[in-house]
Structures are given as C-alpha cells and as structure tokens.
Scaffold this motif. Structure first.
Motif, PDB file in Angstrom:
ATOM      1  N   TRP A 184       0.831  -1.207   0.000  1.00 42.00           N
ATOM      2  CA  TRP A 184       0.000   0.000   0.000  1.00 42.00           C
ATOM      3  C   TRP A 184       0.863   1.254   0.000  1.00 42.00           C
ATOM      4  O   TRP A 184       0.523   2.244  -0.658  1.00 42.00           O
ATOM      5  N   ALA A 185       1.963   1.215   0.727  1.00 43.07           N
ATOM      6  CA  ALA A 185       2.870   2.361   0.712  1.00 43.07           C
ATOM      7  C   ALA A 185       3.471   2.563  -0.677  1.00 43.07           C
ATOM      8  O   ALA A 185       3.611   3.700  -1.152  1.00 43.07           O
ATOM      9  N   LEU A 186       3.821   1.463  -1.346  1.00 47.98           N
ATOM     10  CA  LEU A 186       4.380   1.558  -2.696  1.00 47.98           C
ATOM     11  C   LEU A 186       3.358   2.105  -3.690  1.00 47.98           C
ATOM     12  O   LEU A 186       3.716   2.828  -4.624  1.00 47.98           O
ATOM     13  N   VAL A 187       2.099   1.743  -3.503  1.00 47.94           N
ATOM     14  CA  VAL A 187       1.058   2.295  -4.381  1.00 47.94           C
ATOM     15  C   VAL A 187       0.989   3.810  -4.231  1.00 47.94           C
ATOM     16  O   VAL A 187       0.963   4.547  -5.216  1.00 47.94           O
ATOM     17  N   VAL A 188       0.962   4.270  -2.989  1.00 47.99           N
ATOM     18  CA  VAL A 188       0.895   5.717  -2.737  1.00 47.99           C
ATOM     19  C   VAL A 188       2.103   6.425  -3.356  1.00 47.99           C
ATOM     20  O   VAL A 188       1.959   7.480  -3.995  1.00 47.99           O
ATOM     21  N   ARG A 189       3.285   5.842  -3.188  1.00 49.30           N
ATOM     22  CA  ARG A 189       4.490   6.451  -3.760  1.00 49.30           C
ATOM     23  C   ARG A 189       4.474   6.380  -5.289  1.00 49.30           C
ATOM     24  O   ARG A 189       4.900   7.319  -5.980  1.00 49.30           O
ATOM     25  N   SER A 190       3.978   5.258  -5.830  1.00 52.35           N
ATOM     26  CA  SER A 190       3.997   5.064  -7.285  1.00 52.35           C
ATOM     27  C   SER A 190       3.094   6.044  -8.008  1.00 52.35           C
ATOM     28  O   SER A 190       3.316   6.355  -9.191  1.00 52.35           O
ATOM     29  N   LEU A 191       2.073   6.535  -7.330  1.00 52.58           N
ATOM     30  CA  LEU A 191       1.150   7.474  -7.974  1.00 52.58           C
ATOM     31  C   LEU A 191       1.804   8.816  -8.278  1.00 52.58           C
ATOM     32  O   LEU A 191       1.325   9.563  -9.129  1.00 52.58           O
ATOM     33  N   VAL A 192       2.906   9.119  -7.571  1.00 49.60           N
ATOM     34  CA  VAL A 192       3.613  10.376  -7.837  1.00 49.60           C
ATOM     35  C   VAL A 192       5.043  10.147  -8.317  1.00 49.60           C
ATOM     36  O   VAL A 192       5.660  11.047  -8.890  1.00 49.60           O
ATOM     37  N   GLN A 193       5.576   8.949  -8.089  1.00 51.83           N
ATOM     38  CA  GLN A 193       6.930   8.614  -8.527  1.00 51.83           C
ATOM     39  C   GLN A 193       6.899   7.250  -9.213  1.00 51.83           C
ATOM     40  O   GLN A 193       6.937   6.212  -8.552  1.00 51.83           O
ATOM     41  N   PRO A 194       6.817   7.205 -10.540  1.00 53.46           N
ATOM     42  CA  PRO A 194       6.636   5.949 -11.278  1.00 53.46           C
ATOM     43  C   PRO A 194       7.722   4.904 -11.024  1.00 53.46           C
ATOM     44  O   PRO A 194       7.478   3.706 -11.236  1.00 53.46           O
ATOM     45  N   VAL A 195       8.893   5.318 -10.558  1.00 53.89           N
ATOM     46  CA  VAL A 195       9.970   4.359 -10.353  1.00 53.89           C
ATOM     47  C   VAL A 195       9.587   3.286  -9.341  1.00 53.89           C
ATOM     48  O   VAL A 195      10.095   2.157  -9.381  1.00 53.89           O
ATOM     49  N   PHE A 196       8.664   3.598  -8.426  1.00 51.75           N
ATOM     50  CA  PHE A 196       8.271   2.636  -7.401  1.00 51.75           C
ATOM     51  C   PHE A 196       7.397   1.512  -7.951  1.00 51.75           C
ATOM     52  O   PHE A 196       7.152   0.523  -7.265  1.00 51.75           O
TER      53      PHE A 196
END
Length: 519
Positions: A184-196
């Motif tokens: 879930w943390a990676l999803v939140v980060r991926s929404l603004v930083q595609p590298v995740f």
C-alpha cells in the motif's frame, strides 16, 4: 516563527527547527516495535513444539522439511504422492535454502522465520504510516492501535492481534500482513513517482505466489488506494493496476504450482470446519473498539480506507450464504478499522496531549481486559502443560518404527503433528487444492475409525489403501470407537495424548521412551 508547507494530505505541517525533534518519534517507534514484536517472535519460537494438533505450524514444518530434503523435486509433504503442494511457495523455498546453507533444522528455520515476519511487520507499519500521514508520530500511533485495539483476546491465523502473532509469527499469512502494508505504501508512492512501480510489481508477484488469499486482501487494498488516493494522474493509477494484474499473470510461471489455478480450485468443496466467524463473541472481539475507526474515514483523504472496508464487509456478508472462505475477510476488515482509528487520532484530535490521553485510555482499558479474559479462558497457556508429553513428541514416538512412506490413517487433526515428523498419512483434515482426491481420502479415513465397522471390513479397507496403523487423539475418540478399535487391533500403543492401533502385519516395536508411554 516557524514556516509551514503542505503535507501530502493537504494539511499544514510545521517545519522542524531542531534535528532532535525529527529523530525522537522514529527512535520511540523503533524501541516499542522491537520490544513488542520481538517478544511475539520469541514467544512463538518457544511454543511451537507445544502447540495443539490443529495448529498450522505442523503443515508448515512438513512442507519446509520436504523442501530441505529435496529442493529440486520435493514430494507431497502430507501423502504418498508426487503431486506438489501449495506450501512449496517462494517464502518457504527461500527459508529452506537458508536451512541447507546454514545446516539448520526445520524448527530453527521456523524460529528465524518468526523473527523475519515480525521485522517485516514493523517495517511495513512504519513505511505505510509515513506514506499515509505526515505526522511524525503516525507509525507509533498506528502500531499501538493495531496491537491494543482489542477488547477481547482473539486468536486465529490472519488476525494482527498480539494473541495471534505470539503463536503464528512465522506463518505466511503473517508475512502477508507486513507485505500488504509495504504494498500500500508503494502504491501511494507510485502514484507520484513511477519508479516505485517496479518494486510494487515484484512484491505483488511474490505475495500472490506465496499466499493467494493474503495477496487478494492486499490487492483489494492496493486497488483502493490506486483509485481513491487524492494524488496521482489517471495514467499513474492505470500503471499501478496494470502492475498488479501482470504480477498475478507472472505467478502462473512458478515451477511448483500455478497460483491462479490454486485459487480457483478448492481442496475439498464440502469442508465445513473452521471457527464461527459470525458468532456474537467473535463480532464483539473484532469490532470493539475497532468500529470507532469509521470516524477516521470521513475525510476525502481516507476514501481508500472506506472503499477497502466496504469491499471487505460485503465479502464477509457473502459468508452468511454458505461461502465459508468469505468469513476470513473479517480479519482485514478489522485491520482497516484500526487504520481508520489511527487516522482519526492523528487527524481529528488536534492536541498531542489529547491524542496521547485517548491512546492511553484505550491501552489501559484493553490491556487490563485482555489480560484478565486471556487468563480466565487460558488462551495464553500452552497447549501442553509443562513436563507433559506434547502432540509432536507423541507423534514421533508412535511413528518411529513405521517407514515414512508407509501411510497411517490419522483421526481428525492428529494428522498434522504426524506429518510434521516426516510421516505420510492417508488424508489430512483441511483443504489442499493439489490433492484432487482429498474428499475420498477423508471419507476412507473416517470409515477406518467407525465404531460399527467389522474387523474384517476394517482390515480389508486398510489394505486397499496400504494402511497398517491408525493414530488418533485419545480424548477425541468416543468410548465406543476406542473399545471397538482396541478389540480389533493386533496391538495398541499409547503415547501421551495420542494412541495407535495396528490392524495387521504389526512391526516390531522399538524402544520407546517410558515418559511418553501410557500417559
């Protein structure tokens, strides 16, 4: 005067003026998490061999041992068959490899796996809390809500309660809770930083291949955040959802089984075992005080939590119609409610002192109640009293003179400690998707213990399935069953809580430790 910036939830966040104020919440979290979760892992490691026969630890031990013995082509850990097992998943393959490198036995590996799961749980809570809310104390508040938000002790694999973690620390289901927080943390980060997205994809593939139900729960949460998190473009949301779908597809390439086929194929569709997830006492234990978490789902920033809770609740209600697996969605529902409770404390209670006061009241009330009730009902007591013979010791003794590939018929859950010793059984009592004839095996096992079966018929049925010996928990046999089996058996051996009946071709019984005889 300090300046302010906008936090990820749109709220005002004061910029820290001293480096010391940055590290203190993290240090306190590290100390509390290490002490609390480390204690759970330690208790779990100490109590494994004293567990009751219905504990999942036995099937995990059997699967790990099979992978340690033959990592390239392990046989089924429960029955005499070359068919694989859903337990031959990436997590146990990795731990089995470590066991071979370090010359560790299966119980040492399971103890280490418990510490690994608790470390993952603590890291997952921290990373998720930091992604969810800007408050520096968010990880600690979330951890305390997860651990102390219970009015009654509840203990079942898949829950995140302390009473579950202290005996199920090493279970794959427990790993899935920590993995879900990270996902879930990676999803939140991926929404603004595609590298995740890359890390998200790898983690999702690992989760679905390791534990399909736990992964589905995690994916529902991931999808909720992808759809409802207030930050992120449509393309970023689609990228996250596509990564989840690709991860599921990749799991079909796992060499030991097809994870997609596993989830579509029940091990025994007629199975009716399991706890009463809809009983009033279960509902009280689950929803008091976690139901207060709904108060934390009123803001736009918590819409993902509200969607998750709604989906889990709807699936849970389906179980009232007879779909038993749906009852297990009570566990993630409580998890989301606890997250909502933490969100409410962090967001809707303005002063730090008021937050701490509320947490203190919840902790004081629940710790007192949990301790009292747990003591009264004996939930914290080991399944075997100190000095008494454990189910595992009894199973080792009763199978010592039987070849591992000579199946025994084990009554009810006694099959689990038996298979943990390396002994194969005719059938296991719980669903196993890759054992396609499991229902028939269970029926034969039940018939072999029937009190109204003639001696000749019992022996004939046993011979057809290459079974010479029957093993059962002494307290689970009726008086009629015990009397008939003792009368028909050529030899009867008692060892602690278990008893064995030899029907024909009795092997020479070796030396048996007198501690475990006839207790």
């Amino acid at each position: 005067m300090s300046t302010v910036d906008q936090g990820p939830l749109g709220g005002r966040r004061a910029k820290p003026q001293h480096a010391k104020s940055i590290g203190r919440p993290d240090l306190v979290y590290a100390l509390v998490a290490t002490a609390g979760l480390g204690l759970c892992a330690w208790l779990s490691a100490r109590g494994m061999l004293a567990e009751h026969p219905g504990s999942d630890i036995w099937q995990h031990a059997a699967a790990l041992q099979a992978l340690i013995d033959n990592p390239d082509a392990p046989g089924n850990p429960f029955i005499v068959s070359e068919v694989g097992s859903r337990h031959f998943q990436p997590l146990w393959v990795a731990w089995a490899g470590l066991a071979r490198v370090g010359a560790l036995d299966v119980w040492q590996v399971l103890a280490l796996a418990g510490y690994g799961a608790m470390a993952l749980f603590g890291i997952g809570v921290y990373v998720f809390a930091r992604a969810l809310h800007p408050a520096p104390w968010a990880p600690l508040v979330l951890l305390l809500c997860l651990m102390l938000g219970w009015v009654l002790p509840i203990q079942h694999t898949g829950f995140h309660s302390p009473f579950t973690l202290y005996y199920a620390a090493a279970y794959p289901a427990t790993y899935m809770i920590g993995c879900s927080f990270l996902l879930w943390a990676l999803v939140v980060r991926s929404l603004v930083q595609p590298v995740f997205v890359v890390a998200l994809f790898v983690l999702a593939a690992f989760m679905f291949t390791t534990h399909q139900l736990g992964a589905v729960i995690g994916f529902i949460g991931a999808g909720s955040f992808a759809l409802c998190w207030p930050h992120g473009r449509v393309a970023a949301r689609m990228r996250v959802l596509s990564a989840l779908l690709l991860a599921v597809a990749l799991s079909a390439l796992w060499p030991h089984f097809n994870a997609i086929a596993i989830i579509l194929r029940p091990g025994n569709a007629s199975w009716e075992g399991g706890p009463a997830f809809y009983a009033p006492i279960y509902l009280i234990a689950a929803f008091v005080p976690s139901i207060l978490g709904l108060a934390g789902m009123r803001r736009p920033e918590s819409r993902a939590l509200l969607l998750m809770a709604g989906v889990f609740f709807c699936i849970y209600l389906v179980g009232l119609g007879g779909f038993q697996l749906a009852g297990r969605f009570l566990m993630p529902l409580v998890l989301v409610l606890h997250i909502g409770l933490a969100f409410y404390i962090l967001t809707d209670i303005g002063a730090d002192r008021r937050r701490l006061l509320l947490l203190g009241l919840i902790a004081a009330a629940n710790v007192t109640t949990l301790g009292l009730v747990a003591h009264i009902i004996g939930i914290t007591a080991p399944a075997t009293k100190p000095g008494a013979v454990t189910f595992y010791q009894a199973a080792e003794t009763l199978t010592a003179d039987i070849a591992d590939d000579q199946p025994v018929a084990a009554f009810l859950t006694s099959a689990w400690p038996v298979v943990a010793t390396g002994q194969k059984v005719l059938s296991v009592p719980w669903p196993e998707p890759l054992i396609t004839d499991l229902a028939a095996r269970q029926a034969v096992t039940k018939a072999l213990f029937a009190a109204d079966l003639a001696a000749s018929e019992r022996v004939a049925l046993a011979r057809r399935h290459d079974v010479r010996s029957l093993i059962a928990p002494q307290k689970r046999l009726s008086d009629a069953q015990r009397a008939v089996l003792q009368a028909q058996a050529l030899a009867t051996i008692s060892a602690g809580p278990l008893i064995r009946f030899d029907l024909y071709d009795v092997p020479l019984v070796g030396v048996i430790d007198p501690r475990v005889m006839d207790q």
